[in-house]
Design an enzyme around this catalytic site. Structure first.
Site, PDB file in Angstrom:
ATOM      1  CG  ASP A 199      13.865  33.314  -5.524  1.00 21.92           C
ATOM      2  OD1 ASP A 199      13.788  34.532  -5.798  1.00 21.92           O
ATOM      3  OD2 ASP A 199      14.874  32.808  -4.995  1.00 21.92           O
ATOM      4  CG  ASP A 264      19.686  36.945  -2.774  1.00 21.67           C
ATOM      5  OD1 ASP A 264      18.448  37.097  -2.755  1.00 21.67           O
ATOM      6  OD2 ASP A 264      20.245  35.886  -3.122  1.00 21.67           O
TER       7      ASP A 264
END
Ligand SMILES: *[C@@H]1O[C@H](CO)[C@@H](O)[C@H](O)[C@H]1NC(C)=O
Ligand SMILES: *[C@@H]1O[C@H](CO)[C@@H](O)[C@H](O)[C@H]1NC(C)=O
Ligand SMILES: *[C@@H]1O[C@H](CO)[C@@H](O)[C@H](O)[C@H]1NC(C)=O
Length: 478
Positions: A199, A264
């Site tokens: 990430d 997200d």
């Protein structure tokens, strides 16, 4: 099954009533995906913990620890065909590891108050499942005095500064930096890790809120090389909303197996998992991604990651209607996106299981993993964002194809199309719009219904948020 079956108007029967613009359509360039850089021929299917970690009110009984994850992931192997449908990855998100330091060599280690990773891997593997872990760039600042395994070099001599994640920034041109990654991945491999989510990669990861260097592509290369020298086949998923320029896409697709195309999509902190406006954004980000990267080369070697699939729980928990849940599944399957469920597996409803395990939809996924969808606007064949949209995957040389037709409903602000046409809409897509010719057998996947042969157009009535998924086939016409 809660969804209405949209009606197909047989081609030709109402043609006189429909205005069909002619002749300006661009030729269809079929897009393919071939084997990824770590050797995978299909996107990952499974579950990831982030949704229920970030939305505790949507899954109040969950705790992020060994027992809580086992309760979730055991559902993959015990409930109604999820494992048989290929949902095997049990992927831990942020928080499984110690946050401030590594072991004596600065390697990432599990938080012992929450996880015993080798035991978790053994448990999953014994059921035919696989384990995923989550990492971020850099070594720990607190570990700068430690020596990298197999070297006499300290972490602090190859890593400096502060990226805002308690970690320093590596100088990727130094060989000991690769050795640190090798030591981390070798230890993951010894535990039985099968999937790494990396990430906070740049360029990308917009609005990260931390202090990331502008170019962390070296981290992606280092993890890829570390996987390649390890004795285990491991997937590398990189995140989030990565840069789509040719320079960086080349790096992503030659080092990772999947890349996030959006930020997200879950409603962090809310009592439902996702909002329709965010799904409109995610679908439009896939549209931008596929039209951009296919202009460099029509054969890709990476799968898109459109973020977790929030289709498994009832509409009141998922935060979207059943039509919208089905539209998510249709587009994630069409795009050959990772099918990593974000829902609470302990609370799946019948419709969620139906969406996730429908055999005809998974046959479409078996096709789109080689031939992903691209947009073709009704009326023009162009590729812009449209409220009433169509998509095509293929056709293959044997005449197999997939067509999706959608009404995304009024743009809730981030859909890219900006129109607000309310209610049920009739959507017509012609063969010219799609860029195909000749007769195809048409199978309506979610209705489970063979619609017979078509050679001109497809027309459906769609409510807001509704779509259809058609599997086309030339070889069944004889
Ligand atoms: C580390 O230093 C010791 C002592 O000088 C030496 O014997 C050893 O070979 C070195 N190891 C590496 C990997 O360079
Ligand atoms: C990285 O290491 C190389 C080789 O020692 C050096 O030339 C370069 O200046 C270093 N880069 C940074 C940003 O420190
Ligand atoms: C296409 O038709 C052939 C011949 O009927 C059949 O074997 C094949 O399974 C069909 N494929 C799809 C995707 O419907």
């Amino acid at each position: 099954m809660a969804s209405a079956i949209p009606s197909l108007v047989i081609a030709g029967s109402i043609l006189a009533m429909v205005t069909v613009p002619v002749a300006s359509q661009t030729a269809l360039e079929v897009i393919r995906i071939s084997t990824t850089s770590n050797g995978f021929d299909a996107p990952a299917r499974g579950w990831n913990s982030f949704g229920i970690q970030a939305n505790p009110d949507a899954s109040p009984s969950f705790t992020f620890d060994q027992a809580g994850v086992i309760t979730q992931c055991d559902v993959l192997s015990t409930n109604a065909g999820l494992k048989a449908s290929g949902y095997v990855y049990c992927s831990l998100d942020s928080g499984w590891s110690v946050g401030g330091n590594g072991d004596d060599f600065g390697r990432i280690i599990p938080d012992p108050s929450k996880f015993d990773i080798p035991a978790l891997a053994d448990h999953l593997h014994s059921q035919g499942l696989m384990l995923g872990v989550y990492v971020v760039p850099g070594a720990f600042i607190a570990d700068e005095a430690k020596t990298i395994l197999g070297t006499n070099v300290t972490i602090g001599s190859v890593c400096s500064g502060d990226n805002g994640l308690a970690r320093c920034n590596f100088n990727y041109s130094l060989p000991e930096v690769q050795q640190w990654h090798n030591s981390v991945v070798d230890q993951f491999a010894s535990w039985g890790v099968d999937f790494i989510k990396l990430d906070f990669i740049t360029p990308g990861s917009p609005a990260s809120g931390v202090n990331l260097p502008l170019d962390l592509s070296g981290e992606v290369i280092a993890y890829h090389q570390a996987i390649a020298q390890s004795d285990r086949q491991i997937r590398l998923d990189i995140s989030w909303k990565l840069d789509r320029s040719e320079q960086f896409f080349d790096i992503w697709e030659t080092n990772a197996d999947s890349m996030r195309t959006d930020q997200d999509i879950n409603n962090g902190g809310a009592a439902t998992f996702v909002s329709w406006g965010t799904v409109q954004r995610a679908i439009d980000n896939y549209r931008q991604y596929i039209t951009t990267v296919s202009s460099f080369d029509t054969t890709l070697t990476i799968y898109p990651d459109m973020d977790n699939l929030f289709v498994g729980n009832a509409a009141s928990v998922s935060g979207i209607t059943d039509h919208q849940r089905q539209t998510i599944m249709t587009h994630w399957v069409g795009a050959a996106a990772n099918l990593i469920i974000g829902s609470d597996l302990a609370d799946l409803d019948d419709f969620g299981l139906y969406l996730l395990t429908n055999a005809a939809a998974l046959e479409v996924a078996d096709f789109t993993e080689d031939f992903p969808i691209q947009p073709r606007n009704p009326g023009t064949g162009a590729q812009s964002a449209q409220q009433l949209q169509a998509w095509i995957a293929g056709p293959s040389s044997t005449g197999e194809a997939v067509v999706i037709i959608a009404n995304y409903g009024p743009d809730e602000g981030q859909g890219g199309f900006g129109t607000s046409v309310p209610g049920v809409q009739v959507v017509t897509i012609t063969w010219e719009d799609l860029g195909i010719q000749g007769s195809f057998g048409v199978f309506d996947v979610w209705a489970g219904e063979d619609l017979g042969a078509e050679d001109t157009e497809l027309e459906v009535q769609l409510e807001e948020g509704q779509s259809v998924l058609y599997h086309l086939n030339r070889s069944n016409l004889v």
